[in-house]
Design an enzyme around this catalytic site. Structure first.
Site, PDB file in Angstrom:
ATOM      1  N   LYS A  59       0.841  -1.200   0.000  1.00 10.71           N
ATOM      2  CA  LYS A  59       0.000   0.000   0.000  1.00 10.71           C
ATOM      3  C   LYS A  59       0.870   1.242   0.000  1.00 10.71           C
ATOM      4  O   LYS A  59       1.512   1.568   1.002  1.00 10.71           O
ATOM      5  CB  LYS A  59      -0.929   0.053   1.225  1.00 10.71           C
ATOM      6  CG  LYS A  59      -1.998   1.169   1.062  1.00 10.71           C
ATOM      7  CD  LYS A  59      -2.619   1.591   2.366  1.00 10.71           C
ATOM      8  CE  LYS A  59      -1.852   2.694   3.055  1.00 10.71           C
ATOM      9  NZ  LYS A  59      -1.888   3.994   2.301  1.00 10.71           N
ATOM     10  N   GLU A  94      10.204   0.741  10.430  1.00 12.83           N
ATOM     11  CA  GLU A  94      11.194   1.817  10.319  1.00 12.83           C
ATOM     12  C   GLU A  94      10.439   3.103  10.574  1.00 12.83           C
ATOM     13  O   GLU A  94       9.605   3.503   9.764  1.00 12.83           O
ATOM     14  CB  GLU A  94      11.850   1.796   8.934  1.00 12.83           C
ATOM     15  CG  GLU A  94      13.146   2.595   8.881  1.00 12.83           C
ATOM     16  CD  GLU A  94      12.924   4.046   8.525  1.00 12.83           C
ATOM     17  OE1 GLU A  94      12.956   4.893   9.456  1.00 12.83           O
ATOM     18  OE2 GLU A  94      12.720   4.336   7.341  1.00 12.83           O
ATOM     19  N   CYS A 107      12.952  10.974   7.969  1.00 14.09           N
ATOM     20  CA  CYS A 107      13.051  10.454   9.327  1.00 14.09           C
ATOM     21  C   CYS A 107      14.487  10.428   9.822  1.00 14.09           C
ATOM     22  O   CYS A 107      14.739  10.445  11.031  1.00 14.09           O
ATOM     23  CB  CYS A 107      12.454   9.047   9.394  1.00 14.09           C
ATOM     24  SG  CYS A 107      13.152   7.900   8.189  1.00 14.09           S
ATOM     25  N   GLU A 151       9.604  15.163  16.252  1.00 17.32           N
ATOM     26  CA  GLU A 151       9.918  15.121  14.828  1.00 17.32           C
ATOM     27  C   GLU A 151       9.023  16.101  14.073  1.00 17.32           C
ATOM     28  O   GLU A 151       7.797  15.992  14.111  1.00 17.32           O
ATOM     29  CB  GLU A 151       9.711  13.710  14.288  1.00 17.32           C
ATOM     30  CG  GLU A 151      10.174  13.538  12.860  1.00 17.32           C
ATOM     31  CD  GLU A 151      10.076  12.095  12.383  1.00 17.32           C
ATOM     32  OE1 GLU A 151      11.007  11.645  11.704  1.00 17.32           O
ATOM     33  OE2 GLU A 151       9.068  11.429  12.697  1.00 17.32           O
TER      34      GLU A 151
END
Length: 484
Positions: A172, A246, A281, A380
């Site tokens: 996906k 991850e 990231c 983040e």
């Protein structure tokens, strides 16, 4: 360049059971690029069923034959890089200057795993009266969910090892970045047996949830936010399906006072914080600069950030494009406003207008001077925002570098081997890059500590994630009677 409409890839055919669509929009201009059929539970169920039916045949396919097909994918990507770069630049706002590197890395992944699978075996040994064998076998149907920031890399990180190992896949892509993946899917449908690779574009709450909950999905793999990663981990745990993740990062990038070429280090730390428009990231978003060089370094860093050329993603001279969506743009600006109240803004901090791209969220490269406990230093942001932290004591700096929920990547700049090694040993991060940030090499394990994920990608270790061990003990003959 691309189609006006795309369908899910299920069992080797582009088909759907719904007429609902969602748009793929130009991140900079807002123009509708194409429409995409919105996958839901029906599409996911059909894709998983196709992958399950194809698994036995694909798993039995010799590794050398699987490798040949991965090499074909690499060749196709190489031949189509220029076109796919143009698609991604429109779809996600990344620049045509940096996107070719994504495809070089993606191509390398298919070629690496095509080679690695040929030497990926188990273990065997002679034992008294027979043999002991441990063989590696694929799990079966693997459900994979990827983000929008680097679609070509993310697809390669997921497909290459899973297919090399003999699994079948239901992938996906993110609803904000599906076009280049669906273009690749057209070629995958040509060369792989039906059902081996299935692609179900859609939204997380529909296609993503149906995929993670499906009882016939034997393994889950996800790249994205830590928050969603926890949800997927729970979904896997509920039926004891293995999960690799991850996830997010807030990476420390450490500058020692003994650096020999300050200008080069300034350039690399600037790149570390702003490549991918800051939407990465692994970006080096917490920069620790030593007291002895702080003033001079900050002056050069500020000039470097201010000199970055912001503009249309399609302009080869542009070095910073736009964020992927208005939602992401508004999120980044909220963090910047938070930074204004708890830290010192050095440069940037505003939305920039670009001619003929008024819909795009172009954010000026932003630097804050801050402590390690502020919101902008701990969370983040996923935008071109850098937190600079001053340091003078090694132990205190290491503590602060590790005093974060994440542990994905890190950087160290020094001319001292001792500084490099003692820092690398103490950093709680899956990657430590010394004197070159984002020094990704095919075969070097990639993954995170703590809330940055589970498992390792880009390496032979990844093949372990996509296989399980079976022990087979062979005796030369039936033993003598035991109960007589």
């Amino acid at each position: 360049m691309f189609d006006s409409h795309y369908l899910p890839l299920i069992n080797g055919r582009f088909t759907a059971f719904s007429e609902e669509t969602f748009p793929a929009s130009n991140a900079a201009t807002g123009e509708e690029l194409a429409t995409i059929t919105r996958s839901g539970k029906a599409e996911v169920d059909a894709a998983v069923a196709a992958a399950k039916a194809a698994f036995a045949g694909w798993a039995a396919t010799p590794a050398a034959e699987r490798a040949k097909l991965l090499l074909k994918v690499a060749d196709w990507l190489e031949e189509n890089t220029e076109r796919l770069v143009q698609i991604d630049a429109r779809d996600i706002g990344r620049t045509v200057f940096e996107l070719p590197q994504d495809y070089r890395q993606a191509i390398g992944q298919y070629r690496f795993f095509a080679a690695a699978i040929l030497t990926h075996d188990g273990w065997n040994n002679v034992v008294p009266g027979g043999w002991a064998i441990a063989k590696r076998e694929p799990y079966g149907v693997v459900g994979q969910i990827i983000p929008w920031n680097v679609p070509s890399i993310m697809v390669s990180f997921k497909l290459a090892p899973a297919l090399a190992a003999g699994n079948t896949v239901v992938l996906k892509p993110d609803e904000n970045a599906s076009l280049s993946t669906l273009e690749l899917a057209k070629y995958l449908a040509e060369i792989f047996p039906p059902g081996v690779v299935n692609v179900v574009p859609g939204f997380g709450e529909e296609a993503g949830e149906a995929l993670t909950a499906h009882p016939d999905v034997a393994k889950l793999a996800f790249t994205g936010s830590t928050e969603v990663g926890k949800i997927i981990a729970h979904a896997g745990a509920s039926r004891l399906a293995p999960v690799s993740l991850e996830l997010g990062g807030k990476s420390p990038n450490i500058v020692f006072p003994d650096i020999e070429d300050m200008d080069a280090v300034v350039d690399n730390t600037t790149f570390a914080a702003t490549f991918c428009n800051g939407q990465s990231c692994l970006a080096g978003t917490r920069l620790f600069v030593h007291d002895d060089i702080y003033t001079e370094f900050m002056a050069k860093l500020t000039d470097a950030f201010r000199s970055i050329r912001i503009g249309s993603p399609l302009d080869p001279a542009t070095r910073l494009g736009c964020l992927v969506s208005s939602k992401q743009g508004e999120r980044v600006m909220k963090y910047i406003e938070s930074g204004r109240s708890e830290a010192r803004l050095v440069t940037g901090g505003e939305r920039v207008e670009v001619a003929d791209s008024q819909a795009g969220w172009f954010i000026a490269p932003t630097i804050f001077e801050t402590g390690n406990k502020t919101t902008i230093a701990q969370e983040e942001i996923f935008g071109p925002v850098l937190s600079v932290i001053r340091w003078n004591d090694f132990d205190t700096m290491i503590h602060e570098a590790n005093d974060i929920p994440y542990g994905l990547a890190s950087g160290v700049y020094t001319s001292s081997l001792r500084n490099a090694m003692r820092t690398a040993d103490r950093l709680q991060a899956g990657q430590v890059w010394v004197n070159q940030y984002v020094n990704l090499v095919d075969g070097s394990p990639f993954g995170g500590y703590k809330a940055s994920g589970l498992g390792r990608e880009v390496s032979k270790e990844t093949l372990h994630m996509y296989t399980q061990l079976k022990s087979v003990m062979l005796a030369e003959q039936v033993p003598p009677p035991f109960y007589v």
